[in-house]
Design a protein around this motif. Structure first.
Motif, PDB file in Angstrom:
ATOM      1  N   ALA A 164       9.643   6.134  -9.521  1.00  0.00           N
ATOM      2  CA  ALA A 164      10.418   6.005  -8.269  1.00  0.00           C
ATOM      3  C   ALA A 164      10.102   7.205  -7.374  1.00  0.00           C
ATOM      4  O   ALA A 164      10.009   6.876  -5.849  1.00  0.00           O
ATOM      5  CB  ALA A 164      11.736   5.687  -8.715  1.00  0.00           C
ATOM      6  N   GLY A 165      10.249   8.181  -7.821  1.00  0.00           N
ATOM      7  CA  GLY A 165       9.982   9.432  -6.860  1.00  0.00           C
ATOM      8  C   GLY A 165       8.669   9.407  -6.070  1.00  0.00           C
ATOM      9  O   GLY A 165       8.478   9.808  -5.037  1.00  0.00           O
ATOM     10  N   LYS A 166       7.512   9.162  -6.959  1.00  0.00           N
ATOM     11  CA  LYS A 166       6.376   8.968  -6.568  1.00  0.00           C
ATOM     12  C   LYS A 166       6.251   7.782  -5.600  1.00  0.00           C
ATOM     13  O   LYS A 166       5.655   8.011  -4.389  1.00  0.00           O
ATOM     14  CB  LYS A 166       5.225   8.707  -7.697  1.00  0.00           C
ATOM     15  N   ILE A 167       6.688   6.701  -5.493  1.00  0.00           N
ATOM     16  CA  ILE A 167       6.908   5.715  -4.565  1.00  0.00           C
ATOM     17  C   ILE A 167       7.506   6.005  -3.509  1.00  0.00           C
ATOM     18  O   ILE A 167       7.047   5.707  -2.407  1.00  0.00           O
ATOM     19  CB  ILE A 167       7.440   4.519  -5.339  1.00  0.00           C
ATOM     20  N   ILE A 171       6.105   6.246   0.371  1.00  0.00           N
ATOM     21  CA  ILE A 171       6.663   5.537   1.702  1.00  0.00           C
ATOM     22  C   ILE A 171       6.865   6.547   2.699  1.00  0.00           C
ATOM     23  O   ILE A 171       6.291   6.535   3.815  1.00  0.00           O
ATOM     24  CB  ILE A 171       8.037   5.231   1.183  1.00  0.00           C
ATOM     25  N   LYS A 172       7.156   7.883   2.398  1.00  0.00           N
ATOM     26  CA  LYS A 172       7.298   8.927   3.256  1.00  0.00           C
ATOM     27  C   LYS A 172       5.930   9.216   4.102  1.00  0.00           C
ATOM     28  O   LYS A 172       5.784   9.589   5.206  1.00  0.00           O
ATOM     29  CB  LYS A 172       7.941  10.281   2.801  1.00  0.00           C
ATOM     30  N   GLU A 173       4.787   9.043   3.148  1.00  0.00           N
ATOM     31  CA  GLU A 173       3.485   9.377   3.520  1.00  0.00           C
ATOM     32  C   GLU A 173       2.921   8.423   4.483  1.00  0.00           C
ATOM     33  O   GLU A 173       1.783   8.372   5.035  1.00  0.00           O
ATOM     34  CB  GLU A 173       2.451   9.992   2.507  1.00  0.00           C
ATOM     35  N   GLY A 174       3.735   7.293   4.450  1.00  0.00           N
ATOM     36  CA  GLY A 174       3.174   5.939   5.109  1.00  0.00           C
ATOM     37  C   GLY A 174       1.859   5.157   4.358  1.00  0.00           C
ATOM     38  O   GLY A 174       1.006   4.322   4.968  1.00  0.00           O
ATOM     39  N   SER A 179       7.713  -3.028   5.551  1.00  0.00           N
ATOM     40  CA  SER A 179       8.012  -4.346   6.144  1.00  0.00           C
ATOM     41  C   SER A 179       7.572  -5.592   5.429  1.00  0.00           C
ATOM     42  O   SER A 179       7.653  -6.678   5.506  1.00  0.00           O
ATOM     43  CB  SER A 179       7.832  -4.453   7.655  1.00  0.00           C
ATOM     44  N   ASN A 180       6.428  -5.156   4.479  1.00  0.00           N
ATOM     45  CA  ASN A 180       5.722  -6.104   3.769  1.00  0.00           C
ATOM     46  C   ASN A 180       5.999  -6.088   2.373  1.00  0.00           C
ATOM     47  O   ASN A 180       5.900  -5.281   1.634  1.00  0.00           O
ATOM     48  CB  ASN A 180       4.133  -5.883   3.704  1.00  0.00           C
ATOM     49  N   GLU A 181       6.937  -7.105   1.991  1.00  0.00           N
ATOM     50  CA  GLU A 181       7.414  -7.119   0.466  1.00  0.00           C
ATOM     51  C   GLU A 181       6.709  -7.442  -0.553  1.00  0.00           C
ATOM     52  O   GLU A 181       6.703  -7.231  -1.735  1.00  0.00           O
ATOM     53  CB  GLU A 181       8.711  -8.005   0.506  1.00  0.00           C
ATOM     54  N   ILE A 185       8.369  -3.500  -2.396  1.00  0.00           N
ATOM     55  CA  ILE A 185       9.488  -2.522  -1.936  1.00  0.00           C
ATOM     56  C   ILE A 185      10.484  -3.365  -0.900  1.00  0.00           C
ATOM     57  O   ILE A 185       9.460  -3.895  -0.038  1.00  0.00           O
ATOM     58  CB  ILE A 185       8.849  -1.390  -1.294  1.00  0.00           C
ATOM     59  N   LYS A 186      11.414  -3.349  -1.177  1.00  0.00           N
ATOM     60  CA  LYS A 186      12.285  -3.923  -0.068  1.00  0.00           C
ATOM     61  C   LYS A 186      13.277  -3.017   0.460  1.00  0.00           C
ATOM     62  O   LYS A 186      13.792  -2.077  -0.079  1.00  0.00           O
ATOM     63  CB  LYS A 186      13.318  -4.879  -0.831  1.00  0.00           C
ATOM     64  N   VAL A 187      13.381  -3.090   1.747  1.00  0.00           N
ATOM     65  CA  VAL A 187      14.223  -2.119   2.342  1.00  0.00           C
ATOM     66  C   VAL A 187      15.733  -2.635   2.252  1.00  0.00           C
ATOM     67  O   VAL A 187      16.164  -3.585   2.704  1.00  0.00           O
ATOM     68  CB  VAL A 187      13.900  -2.090   4.016  1.00  0.00           C
ATOM     69  N   GLY A 188      16.774  -1.698   2.010  1.00  0.00           N
ATOM     70  CA  GLY A 188      18.057  -2.094   1.750  1.00  0.00           C
ATOM     71  C   GLY A 188      18.790  -2.233   3.096  1.00  0.00           C
ATOM     72  O   GLY A 188      18.266  -1.988   4.206  1.00  0.00           O
TER      73      GLY A 188
END
Length: 211
Positions: A164-167, A171-174, A179-181, A185-188
């Motif tokens: 999870a930390g790597k994922i 995300i932080k690195e773009g 927005s593409n599920e 990954i789903k944004v809470g």
């Protein structure tokens, strides 16, 4: 319970390597020695805290038998992370990793984070695969790596959380378009501002043991 992100995982590997036991240990913190083989796919979920951010892990535990491979393949799509599991006491399960990895590379998104797990490290007296071999395979294929034990819980928590930390780092690195599920990954939503990270150990669903 609200979360910042939901990550979808898939657990893959030969039958009998302990995939369902790893899931059960992670979601329920218990080991079930007597088990039925997973038929198709089972499901589990748990909230964790990564960098003080609540993350929900949605985990699909797949059957290892060849007859279910077509079902398993359909779950690669839309997975942000995968746990690729072998049994350190069974050489054949290690030899089959390349085939599982090829499947994953072919059917999953190219940025899926894969954690290689050598399970049953509590049975080191019966070891058939050295830790160095596992490390080397992971290094050659760009995978994370841990040896773990679903029985004693050694490194089980760390395997799911490091993935999870790597994922989250990706995300932080773009790397992902969140927005593409289809990336798993789903944004809470609906989390009040200033709320602290979720309490570890929150179980919302679980699967059985052991594929």
């Amino acid at each position: 319970m609200s979360y910042d992100y939901l990550f979808k995982y898939i657990i893959i590997g030969d039958t009998g390597v302990g995939k369902s036991c790893l899931l059960l240990q992670f979601t329920d913190k218990r080991f079930q020695p007597v088990h039925d083989l997973t038929i198709g796919v089972e499901f589990g979920a748990r909230m964790v805290s990564i960098d003080s951010r609540p993350i929900k892990l949605q985990i699909w535990d797949t059957a290892g038998q060849e007859s279910f491979r077509s079902i398993t393949r359909s779950y690669y799509r839309g997975a942000a992370g995968a746990l690729l599991v072998y049994d350190i006491t069974r050489r054949d399960t290690f030899n089959h990793l390349a085939s599982w990895l090829e499947d994953a590379r072919q059917h999953a998104n190219p940025n899926m984070t894969i954690m290689l797990i050598g399970n049953k490290c509590d049975l080191s007296h019966r070891r058939a695969v050295s830790k160095e071999e596992g490390e080397q395979f992971a290094k050659e294929n760009g995978l994370l790596f841990l040896e773990a034990s679903a029985r004693t819980a050694q490194n089980v928590e760390e395997a799911f959380i490091r993935t999870a930390g790597k994922i989250l780092q990706n995300i932080k690195e773009g790397v992902f378009d969140v927005s593409n599920e289809s990336f798993g990954i789903k944004v809470g939503y609906g989390r009040p501002q200033g709320q602290s990270g979720a309490r570890d150990g929150t179980v919302s669903a679980r699967g059985g043991c052991c594929s």
